[in-house]
Design a protein around this motif. Structure first.
Motif, PDB file in Angstrom:
ATOM      1  N   ARG A  65      16.980  44.088  27.260  1.00  0.00           N
ATOM      2  CA  ARG A  65      17.986  44.925  27.906  1.00  0.00           C
ATOM      3  C   ARG A  65      17.776  44.977  29.410  1.00  0.00           C
ATOM      4  NH1 ARG A  65      16.949  49.971  24.034  1.00  0.00           N
ATOM      5  NH2 ARG A  65      14.864  49.099  24.372  1.00  0.00           N
ATOM      6  N   MET A  66      16.512  44.926  29.852  1.00  0.00           N
ATOM      7  CA  MET A  66      16.240  44.859  31.287  1.00  0.00           C
ATOM      8  C   MET A  66      16.748  43.543  31.861  1.00  0.00           C
ATOM      9  SD  MET A  66      12.400  46.500  31.291  1.00  0.00           S
ATOM     10  CE  MET A  66      12.139  46.234  33.048  1.00  0.00           C
ATOM     11  N   SER A  67      16.613  42.462  31.088  1.00  0.00           N
ATOM     12  CA  SER A  67      17.124  41.161  31.537  1.00  0.00           C
ATOM     13  C   SER A  67      18.643  41.192  31.672  1.00  0.00           C
ATOM     14  CB  SER A  67      16.695  40.072  30.556  1.00  0.00           C
ATOM     15  OG  SER A  67      17.199  38.810  30.944  1.00  0.00           O
ATOM     16  N   LEU A  68      19.319  41.828  30.731  1.00  0.00           N
ATOM     17  CA  LEU A  68      20.771  41.940  30.810  1.00  0.00           C
ATOM     18  C   LEU A  68      21.195  42.734  32.040  1.00  0.00           C
ATOM     19  CD1 LEU A  68      21.699  42.572  27.061  1.00  0.00           C
ATOM     20  CD2 LEU A  68      22.174  40.518  28.417  1.00  0.00           C
ATOM     21  N   ALA A  69      20.455  43.793  32.362  1.00  0.00           N
ATOM     22  CA  ALA A  69      20.773  44.585  33.553  1.00  0.00           C
ATOM     23  C   ALA A  69      20.604  43.743  34.819  1.00  0.00           C
ATOM     24  CB  ALA A  69      19.881  45.825  33.604  1.00  0.00           C
ATOM     25  N   GLN A  70      19.550  42.912  34.863  1.00  0.00           N
ATOM     26  CA  GLN A  70      19.360  42.014  36.001  1.00  0.00           C
ATOM     27  C   GLN A  70      20.527  41.053  36.139  1.00  0.00           C
ATOM     28  OE1 GLN A  70      14.510  41.463  36.579  1.00  0.00           O
ATOM     29  NE2 GLN A  70      15.770  39.741  36.027  1.00  0.00           N
ATOM     30  N   GLN A  71      20.954  40.471  35.020  1.00  0.00           N
ATOM     31  CA  GLN A  71      22.057  39.520  35.059  1.00  0.00           C
ATOM     32  C   GLN A  71      23.354  40.187  35.498  1.00  0.00           C
ATOM     33  OE1 GLN A  71      22.233  37.006  31.460  1.00  0.00           O
ATOM     34  NE2 GLN A  71      20.140  37.684  31.020  1.00  0.00           N
ATOM     35  N   LEU A  72      23.581  41.422  35.037  1.00  0.00           N
ATOM     36  CA  LEU A  72      24.769  42.162  35.459  1.00  0.00           C
ATOM     37  C   LEU A  72      24.745  42.388  36.967  1.00  0.00           C
ATOM     38  CD1 LEU A  72      27.326  43.861  34.859  1.00  0.00           C
ATOM     39  CD2 LEU A  72      25.792  45.811  34.461  1.00  0.00           C
ATOM     40  N   LEU A  73      23.593  42.771  37.501  1.00  0.00           N
ATOM     41  CA  LEU A  73      23.468  43.010  38.933  1.00  0.00           C
ATOM     42  C   LEU A  73      23.730  41.731  39.722  1.00  0.00           C
ATOM     43  CD1 LEU A  73      22.654  44.831  41.326  1.00  0.00           C
ATOM     44  CD2 LEU A  73      20.283  44.161  40.885  1.00  0.00           C
ATOM     45  N   LEU A  74      23.142  40.623  39.293  1.00  0.00           N
ATOM     46  CA  LEU A  74      23.337  39.352  39.992  1.00  0.00           C
ATOM     47  C   LEU A  74      24.799  38.919  39.966  1.00  0.00           C
ATOM     48  CD1 LEU A  74      20.236  37.147  39.102  1.00  0.00           C
ATOM     49  CD2 LEU A  74      20.999  37.837  41.370  1.00  0.00           C
ATOM     50  N   ARG A  75      25.447  39.038  38.814  1.00  0.00           N
ATOM     51  CA  ARG A  75      26.859  38.646  38.705  1.00  0.00           C
ATOM     52  C   ARG A  75      27.722  39.500  39.628  1.00  0.00           C
ATOM     53  NH1 ARG A  75      28.345  35.797  33.853  1.00  0.00           N
ATOM     54  NH2 ARG A  75      30.331  36.894  33.845  1.00  0.00           N
ATOM     55  N   ALA A  76      27.426  40.793  39.718  1.00  0.00           N
ATOM     56  CA  ALA A  76      28.195  41.670  40.600  1.00  0.00           C
ATOM     57  C   ALA A  76      27.980  41.297  42.064  1.00  0.00           C
ATOM     58  CB  ALA A  76      27.807  43.124  40.353  1.00  0.00           C
ATOM     59  N   LEU A  77      26.745  41.015  42.453  1.00  0.00           N
ATOM     60  CA  LEU A  77      26.464  40.640  43.838  1.00  0.00           C
ATOM     61  C   LEU A  77      27.130  39.314  44.202  1.00  0.00           C
ATOM     62  CD1 LEU A  77      22.688  41.611  44.088  1.00  0.00           C
ATOM     63  CD2 LEU A  77      24.583  42.704  45.281  1.00  0.00           C
ATOM     64  N   ILE A  78      27.062  38.334  43.298  1.00  0.00           N
ATOM     65  CA  ILE A  78      27.687  37.036  43.570  1.00  0.00           C
ATOM     66  C   ILE A  78      29.200  37.183  43.700  1.00  0.00           C
ATOM     67  CG2 ILE A  78      28.164  34.763  42.580  1.00  0.00           C
ATOM     68  CD1 ILE A  78      25.347  34.856  41.365  1.00  0.00           C
ATOM     69  N   ALA A  79      29.832  37.990  42.821  1.00  0.00           N
ATOM     70  CA  ALA A  79      31.276  38.206  42.899  1.00  0.00           C
ATOM     71  C   ALA A  79      31.659  38.877  44.212  1.00  0.00           C
ATOM     72  CB  ALA A  79      31.738  39.052  41.712  1.00  0.00           C
ATOM     73  N   TRP A  80      30.862  39.849  44.651  1.00  0.00           N
ATOM     74  CA  TRP A  80      31.142  40.551  45.916  1.00  0.00           C
ATOM     75  C   TRP A  80      31.010  39.595  47.093  1.00  0.00           C
ATOM     76  CZ3 TRP A  80      26.934  44.068  48.410  1.00  0.00           C
ATOM     77  CH2 TRP A  80      27.347  44.463  49.683  1.00  0.00           C
ATOM     78  N   LEU A  81      29.892  38.878  47.173  1.00  0.00           N
ATOM     79  CA  LEU A  81      29.636  38.029  48.334  1.00  0.00           C
ATOM     80  C   LEU A  81      30.525  36.791  48.349  1.00  0.00           C
ATOM     81  CD1 LEU A  81      25.746  38.325  48.419  1.00  0.00           C
ATOM     82  CD2 LEU A  81      27.419  39.525  49.832  1.00  0.00           C
ATOM     83  N   TRP A  82      31.006  36.364  47.179  1.00  0.00           N
ATOM     84  CA  TRP A  82      31.925  35.233  47.157  1.00  0.00           C
ATOM     85  C   TRP A  82      33.277  35.619  47.775  1.00  0.00           C
ATOM     86  CZ3 TRP A  82      31.373  30.189  46.314  1.00  0.00           C
ATOM     87  CH2 TRP A  82      32.531  29.417  46.148  1.00  0.00           C
ATOM     88  N   ARG A  83      33.715  36.849  47.465  1.00  0.00           N
ATOM     89  CA  ARG A  83      35.002  37.296  47.997  1.00  0.00           C
ATOM     90  C   ARG A  83      34.882  37.787  49.429  1.00  0.00           C
ATOM     91  NH1 ARG A  83      37.073  41.125  43.094  1.00  0.00           N
ATOM     92  NH2 ARG A  83      35.232  42.247  43.845  1.00  0.00           N
ATOM     93  N   ASN A  84      33.741  38.381  49.769  1.00  0.00           N
ATOM     94  CA  ASN A  84      33.537  38.933  51.114  1.00  0.00           C
ATOM     95  C   ASN A  84      32.178  38.491  51.648  1.00  0.00           C
ATOM     96  OD1 ASN A  84      34.936  41.445  49.359  1.00  0.00           O
ATOM     97  ND2 ASN A  84      35.988  40.898  51.259  1.00  0.00           N
ATOM     98  N   PRO A  85      32.070  37.251  52.116  1.00  0.00           N
ATOM     99  CA  PRO A  85      30.776  36.774  52.634  1.00  0.00           C
ATOM    100  C   PRO A  85      30.309  37.622  53.814  1.00  0.00           C
ATOM    101  CG  PRO A  85      32.317  34.953  52.325  1.00  0.00           C
ATOM    102  CD  PRO A  85      33.109  36.213  52.166  1.00  0.00           C
ATOM    103  N   LEU A  86      29.028  37.889  53.866  1.00  0.00           N
ATOM    104  CA  LEU A  86      28.454  38.637  54.977  1.00  0.00           C
ATOM    105  C   LEU A  86      28.183  37.695  56.150  1.00  0.00           C
ATOM    106  CD1 LEU A  86      25.908  40.950  53.119  1.00  0.00           C
ATOM    107  CD2 LEU A  86      28.226  41.491  53.857  1.00  0.00           C
ATOM    108  N   ASP A  87      28.390  38.190  57.344  1.00  0.00           N
ATOM    109  CA  ASP A  87      28.040  37.418  58.525  1.00  0.00           C
ATOM    110  C   ASP A  87      27.190  38.289  59.442  1.00  0.00           C
ATOM    111  OD1 ASP A  87      29.855  39.219  59.476  1.00  0.00           O
ATOM    112  OD2 ASP A  87      31.405  37.754  59.953  1.00  0.00           O
TER     113      ASP A  87
END
Length: 234
Positions: A65-87
């Protein structure tokens, strides 16, 4: 590198050539970097062209379950940064990496800010889903109350400059275990935190919240006894 969907798409091998000398550990090793692109699209050979990005700063959790939480966090971060890249320019933290981001209090506060950013972008990740990671990485040794001051002792992080690839004749090398102390309801001009009569430096966050300190067994000559004392200002 143009943002996604803008300009001409770069050649696949260009990502490897541009970033391979940036994404390294302190010894210059690309394979041990926190973000490893050795197997993304390397021009050196077919084994380096697998389309993989490895997040080596994550360790395997002890629970699925901790692994699933990590994967959820990574997927959310990738989706955010893909749509709004930081500069912008990277922050040069200097000694703050040790003074702040090795300690549970500051790491958790920073992490909550990241979760807040995700929530504002409609990618909510509840903090209780990753609370187990907090307790696993910063286990609590205990706590006491002295005169309205709450003193808590937790494990702190320790950076390794080289990841022990050499075998010592006497076996694995021992390492000190840093311990992080957190205090709540502290008056900075009236309170002191000593470790076997050795004063500890403290840091207080911008919101004038709890004080935090760090020490290792070598600092206190092998003893982990802590006390909190109050003193009247002159």
């Amino acid at each position: 590198m143009p943002p996604p969907g803008q300009g001409e798409a770069p050649r696949p091998w260009l990502v490897d050539r541009l970033f391979r000398h940036i994404l390294v550990d302190v010894t210059g090793n690309t394979h041990r970097a926190e973000l490893c692109i050795d197997k993304l699209f390397s021009a050196d050979g077919p084994t380096g062209r697998l389309g993989l990005v490895e997040f080596r700063s994550f360790e395997m959790p002890p629970d699925a379950r901790m692994s699933l939480a990590q994967q959820l966090l990574l997927r959310a971060l990738i989706a955010w940064l893909w749509r709004n890249p930081l500069d912008g320019k990277p922050v040069r933290w200097g000694s703050a990496l040790h003074d702040r981001f090795m300690l549970e209090h500051f790491v958790w506060q920073d992490f909550l800010e990241v979760l807040g950013d995700l929530g504002r972008r409609r990618l909510p990740v509840r903090s209780d889903l990753v609370a187990a990671q907090r307790e696993f990485r910063f286990p609590r040794y205990g706590g006491v109350d002295y005169g309205g001051v709450r003193l808590e002792l937790r494990h702190a992080l320790e950076p390794w400059h080289v990841l022990g690839e050499e075998t010592a004749p006497a076996g694995p090398r021992a390492s000190s275990i840093p311990r992080s102390s957190g205090c709540k309801h502290v008056a900075a001009d009236r309170s002191a935190l000593d470790l076997t009569c050795k004063p500890l430096d403290r840091g207080i966050d911008e919101a004038r919240g709890p004080a935090a300190a760090v020490s290792s067994p070598s600092t206190c000559h092998g003893s982990s006894a802590c006390r909190s004392s109050s003193r009247t200002p002159p």
